[in-house]
Every structure is written in structure tokens, then in C-alpha cells.
Design an enzyme around this catalytic site. Structure first.
Site, PDB file in Angstrom:
ATOM      1  N   CYS A 198       0.812  -1.215   0.000  1.00 53.50           N
ATOM      2  CA  CYS A 198       0.000   0.000   0.000  1.00 53.50           C
ATOM      3  C   CYS A 198       0.842   1.260   0.000  1.00 53.50           C
ATOM      4  O   CYS A 198       0.306   2.366  -0.110  1.00 53.50           O
ATOM      5  CB  CYS A 198      -0.946  -0.012   1.200  1.00 53.50           C
ATOM      6  SG  CYS A 198      -2.312  -1.188   1.008  1.00 53.50           S
ATOM      7  N   LYS A 204       0.355   3.580  -3.063  1.00 55.82           N
ATOM      8  CA  LYS A 204      -0.809   4.434  -3.257  1.00 55.82           C
ATOM      9  C   LYS A 204      -0.388   5.870  -3.555  1.00 55.82           C
ATOM     10  O   LYS A 204       0.643   6.357  -3.058  1.00 55.82           O
ATOM     11  CB  LYS A 204      -1.694   4.418  -2.001  1.00 55.82           C
ATOM     12  CG  LYS A 204      -2.368   3.086  -1.742  1.00 55.82           C
ATOM     13  CD  LYS A 204      -3.161   3.085  -0.458  1.00 55.82           C
ATOM     14  CE  LYS A 204      -4.432   3.874  -0.565  1.00 55.82           C
ATOM     15  NZ  LYS A 204      -5.338   3.606   0.580  1.00 55.82           N
ATOM     16  N   THR A 222     -16.633  10.502   1.146  1.00 53.77           N
ATOM     17  CA  THR A 222     -15.909  10.492   2.420  1.00 53.77           C
ATOM     18  C   THR A 222     -14.673   9.596   2.389  1.00 53.77           C
ATOM     19  O   THR A 222     -14.162   9.216   3.443  1.00 53.77           O
ATOM     20  CB  THR A 222     -16.835  10.039   3.562  1.00 53.77           C
ATOM     21  OG1 THR A 222     -17.346   8.734   3.271  1.00 53.77           O
ATOM     22  CG2 THR A 222     -17.992  11.009   3.742  1.00 53.77           C
ATOM     23  N   SER A 223     -14.203   9.269   1.194  1.00 58.74           N
ATOM     24  CA  SER A 223     -13.001   8.412   1.070  1.00 58.74           C
ATOM     25  C   SER A 223     -13.149   7.122   1.851  1.00 58.74           C
ATOM     26  O   SER A 223     -12.217   6.674   2.527  1.00 58.74           O
ATOM     27  CB  SER A 223     -11.747   9.171   1.538  1.00 58.74           C
ATOM     28  OG  SER A 223     -11.585  10.364   0.814  1.00 58.74           O
ATOM     29  N   ASP A 224     -14.329   6.519   1.750  1.00 58.58           N
ATOM     30  CA  ASP A 224     -14.585   5.287   2.490  1.00 58.58           C
ATOM     31  C   ASP A 224     -13.907   4.098   1.801  1.00 58.58           C
ATOM     32  O   ASP A 224     -13.297   4.228   0.745  1.00 58.58           O
ATOM     33  CB  ASP A 224     -16.085   5.050   2.640  1.00 58.58           C
ATOM     34  CG  ASP A 224     -16.455   4.517   4.014  1.00 58.58           C
ATOM     35  OD1 ASP A 224     -15.688   3.695   4.546  1.00 58.58           O
ATOM     36  OD2 ASP A 224     -17.495   4.925   4.551  1.00 58.58           O
ATOM     37  N   ASP A 263     -11.512  -4.453   2.724  1.00 58.04           N
ATOM     38  CA  ASP A 263     -12.430  -3.342   2.477  1.00 58.04           C
ATOM     39  C   ASP A 263     -13.885  -3.747   2.697  1.00 58.04           C
ATOM     40  O   ASP A 263     -14.702  -2.935   3.143  1.00 58.04           O
ATOM     41  CB  ASP A 263     -12.262  -2.826   1.045  1.00 58.04           C
ATOM     42  CG  ASP A 263     -10.969  -2.066   0.834  1.00 58.04           C
ATOM     43  OD1 ASP A 263     -10.377  -1.619   1.840  1.00 58.04           O
ATOM     44  OD2 ASP A 263     -10.543  -1.921  -0.326  1.00 58.04           O
ATOM     45  N   GLY A 278     -11.226 -12.878 -13.654  1.00 54.61           N
ATOM     46  CA  GLY A 278     -10.255 -11.812 -13.506  1.00 54.61           C
ATOM     47  C   GLY A 278      -9.743 -11.307 -14.833  1.00 54.61           C
ATOM     48  O   GLY A 278     -10.321 -11.583 -15.898  1.00 54.61           O
ATOM     49  N   HIS A 279      -8.641 -10.568 -14.787  1.00 56.42           N
ATOM     50  CA  HIS A 279      -8.046 -10.004 -15.990  1.00 56.42           C
ATOM     51  C   HIS A 279      -6.542  -9.921 -15.780  1.00 56.42           C
ATOM     52  O   HIS A 279      -6.072  -9.634 -14.676  1.00 56.42           O
ATOM     53  CB  HIS A 279      -8.620  -8.619 -16.278  1.00 56.42           C
ATOM     54  CG  HIS A 279      -8.155  -8.042 -17.585  1.00 56.42           C
ATOM     55  ND1 HIS A 279      -8.499  -8.588 -18.803  1.00 56.42           N
ATOM     56  CD2 HIS A 279      -7.365  -6.972 -17.857  1.00 56.42           C
ATOM     57  CE1 HIS A 279      -7.943  -7.872 -19.776  1.00 56.42           C
ATOM     58  NE2 HIS A 279      -7.254  -6.888 -19.224  1.00 56.42           N
ATOM     59  N   SER A 280      -5.778 -10.158 -16.847  1.00 54.16           N
ATOM     60  CA  SER A 280      -4.313 -10.141 -16.752  1.00 54.16           C
ATOM     61  C   SER A 280      -3.720  -9.377 -17.928  1.00 54.16           C
ATOM     62  O   SER A 280      -4.280  -9.374 -19.028  1.00 54.16           O
ATOM     63  CB  SER A 280      -3.763 -11.566 -16.722  1.00 54.16           C
ATOM     64  OG  SER A 280      -4.151 -12.273 -17.894  1.00 54.16           O
TER      65      SER A 280
END
Length: 347
Positions: free
Chosen positions: A16, A19, A47-49, A90, A138-140
Site C-alpha cells: 500500500c 498508493k 468520504t473516502s470510504d 475493504d 479476472g483479468h491479466s
């Protein structure tokens, strides 16, 4: 085997700590349309949740999130496990339970052997299995640096939704995991962390925050967020801004990984920690003369960090015991919320 490139050597950042700085993110999102145009969107970007939430009916909310990053450990399976744990968190932080995930994969296929990439994917599947969900697709892509993560879907009852902006004056603040993951990852990148230290960090970062879904069933738990790339100060500020409260944190009560203070004092600090402080330091009051290495603990980017929980003060002891019994021995009451100018004071 010794001539294989270290995973961390293939990326300019890790976990992280990759970011964008909070100030950059706010600038990028400044002109985005507000969610009021979609009344069923209970939680958007306002609210950046931790995740988006869409109410389907009186009994069901869908929670959606995505999270991915570059490696902050060299073991492929551990990287996959950490990334998956972090993404699923999350959902738990919103009070929900995950139901399925999609993999997000970008790999430098000219530098990493297929079997190592498979280990990353297998690590992610292991954690999803622990969470009781499938990796349903998914995706790659072929990418210059290794990237892995998940998009995760979860569900909750509307009454169990927990926003980061719903803290109340007087609420006690509980942090469920020790700080220091970014500091440990900086030491790993420089080859300065022993096997025991790596194992400690991986154990913390692969502990699912499923206790969040259980806490959300309690009326005395008002707000939850997970502490990740912006550090305890950055994610605490998201609670403070959203609820228009001032948070007071007690520095000596913040739980730490066992070598976090030692390594921070020795200079193992990520670039993200410095960017974090530059982005939000004006909203934080620190004790006079606080050493820079202690400030680094407060801004340290956590990869798959703990939950920051705001609960009624009279329930704090019971809630803390519940969290510890759920497998979070370092959990601690670290401060409280009060009326005042939105921000954080550290004592």
C-alpha cells in the site's frame, strides 16, 4: 534458484506504499460528480470510504471494492496472500461479508517464470478459500512491474453498514493490528529484516479482518475503517473529516509490530510515509519535539493493516475483549473522538 530476481527488486514501490499521496488523490477526484444523482448509492467517493455500497432492497446492500499493488515481500505465495487479504479487508471494514472475487494481474512475463506467477495466484486463492469465497475470474496483462490484487464483492444488511464518517463525539477508538508494516517492508527491500521479522509481518498482513462483519452487528459500534496506505493518521483523518470531529490519539497506546520502533529509529522509512505527512500534516497536532522516527510510525503505510473502530465509550472494554478473542492480540484502545475542528491531535 539464486539467480532469480527478487520480487521486490522488480518494483519501484511495494504494498500500500504504492498508493498515490492523499493530496494527489483528492485533486484527481475533485471534479467528479457527486453520488446524490444515484440515491441507491449509499457510499461513493464523498468520504473516502473503503468501498462503494449500493442498496438493492430493504434487506440487501452490495459492497464493491478493488485493491492491487506491487510486491513488498519476495516470496510469491506470501505476496499473493497479502494482496488478497488486503483487498478483502475493504468489505469487512464496511460491515459486510465477501461473496466472490476477481483477480487483477499484471506481470513482466519476460522476467518472472510462469511457476512463480502461479504461486502468486495460488496465494490469493488460499486466502479467498479462508474467507469462504471463490476467485470467479479476472483479468491479466503484460506489465513492466509485477502487480496483483482483487476486485471483491460483498453483501450486508443496510442496518449493518458501517461508514467511516459515522463516528460520534465521545467514541472510543480501537486499533486491531500493530503498526509498522511499511517500516518492515523498507527493511526487507534493503535486506535488513531477518526471517522472524518477515514471518511476523506476513502473519499480521494475512490475518483476515473478518471481525469487522461481526462488529457491525453491534449497535454500539458506530464507524469502522481499515488502516492501509495513508497510515493511522491518514485514515484517522478520513473519520475525523467525515464525522466533523477531532480525534485524539495516545502515542504510547498505539500497538506496534515488535521491531517497528527499532527499525524506524534506524531509518527504515518508506517514501510513502514522507508523502503522507506532506499531504496531511497541517491537519495534525503532534507533541512538541516529537522525533521524526516516531512521526514515521504515525504516517507509516500499512499493507493489509488493522481496523480502526469507533464505538460507544461505555462499550469499549467489551468490544476490545471481543476483538482480541477473535484473533487480534495487539488490539488496543488508542484514543477517542470529540467535538472540535476536524483533525487529529496526538498526545
Amino acid at each position: 534458484m539464486n539467480d532469480l530476481p527478487r520480487l521486490t527488486s522488480l518494483a519501484h514501490g511495494g504494498g500500500c506504499g504504492c498508493k498515490l499521496a492523499p493530496s494527489v488523490l483528492r485533486e484527481l477526484l475533485a471534479d467528479q460528480p457527486m453520488a446524490q444523482a444515484f440515491p441507491q448509492l449509499l457510499v461513493g467517493t464523498e468520504t473516502s470510504d473503503d468501498a462503494a455500497v449500493w442498496q438493492v432492497d430493504d434487506n440487501t446492500c452490495v459492497i464493491a471494492t478493488t485493491d492491487f499493488f506491487m510486491p513488498m515481500v519476495d516470496d510469491p505465495r506470501a505476496f499473493g496472500r497479502i494482496a488478497a487479504t488486503n483487498a478483502i479487508s475493504d468489505i469487512y471494514a464496511m460491515g459486510g461479508r465477501p461473496i466472490m472475487a476477481l483477480a487483477i494481474l499484471g506481470m513482466p512475463i519476460d522476467k518472472l517464470a510462469p511457476e512463480r506467477i502461479r504461486e502468486i495466484l495460488e496465494g490469493g486463492r488460499e486466502i479467498c478459500h479462508q474467507a469462504g469465497i471463490p476467485v470467479a475470474g479476472g483479468h491479466s496483462i503484460d506489465a513492466p512491474e509485477p502487480i496483483y490484487g482483487l476486485a471483491v464483492i460483498g453483501l450486508c444488511h443496510p442496518s449493518e453498514l458501517r461508514r467511516n464518517a459515522d463516528a460520534r463525539p465521545g467514541d472510543a477508538l480501537i486499533l486491531t493490528k500493530g503498526l509498522g508494516v511499511g517500516i518492515y517492508s523498507a527493511a526487507i527491500k534493503k535486506g535488513a529484516l531477518d526471517e522472524a521479522g518477515v514471518a511476523e509481518m506476513v502473519a499480521s498482513a494475512t490475518t483476515l479482518n473478518r471481525v469487522g462483519a461481526d462488529l457491525a452487528k453491534r449497535a454500539d459500534v458506530h464507524a469502522i475503517t481499515d488502516v492501509t496506505g495513508f497510515g493511522i493518521l491518514g485514515h484517522g483523518l478520513e473519520i475525523a473529516r467525515g464525522a466533523r470531529l477531532r480525534l485524539r490519539l495516545r502515542l504510547t497506546d498505539l500497538p506496534l509490530l515488535s521491531r517497528a520502533a527499532e527499525l524506524a529509529e534506524a531509518g527504515f522509512v518508506t517514501g510513502a510515509s514522507t508523502r503522507n505527512w506532506a499531504a496531511y500534516g497541517a491537519e495534525v497536532a503532534l507533541p512538541e519535539g516529537l522525533p521524526l522516527w516516531q512521526r514515521a510510525l504515525l504516517t507509516d503505510p500499512q499493507t493489509s493493516g488493522g481496523l480502526l473502530v469507533a464505538c460507544a465509550p461505555e462499550a469499549a472494554g467489551e468490544v476490545l475483549d471481543f476483538i482480541r478473542d477473535a484473533g487480534f492480540p495487539l488490539a488496543a484502545i488508542v484514543g477517542h473522538a470529540e467535538q472540535g475542528v476536524a483533525g487529529i491531535s496526538v498526545e
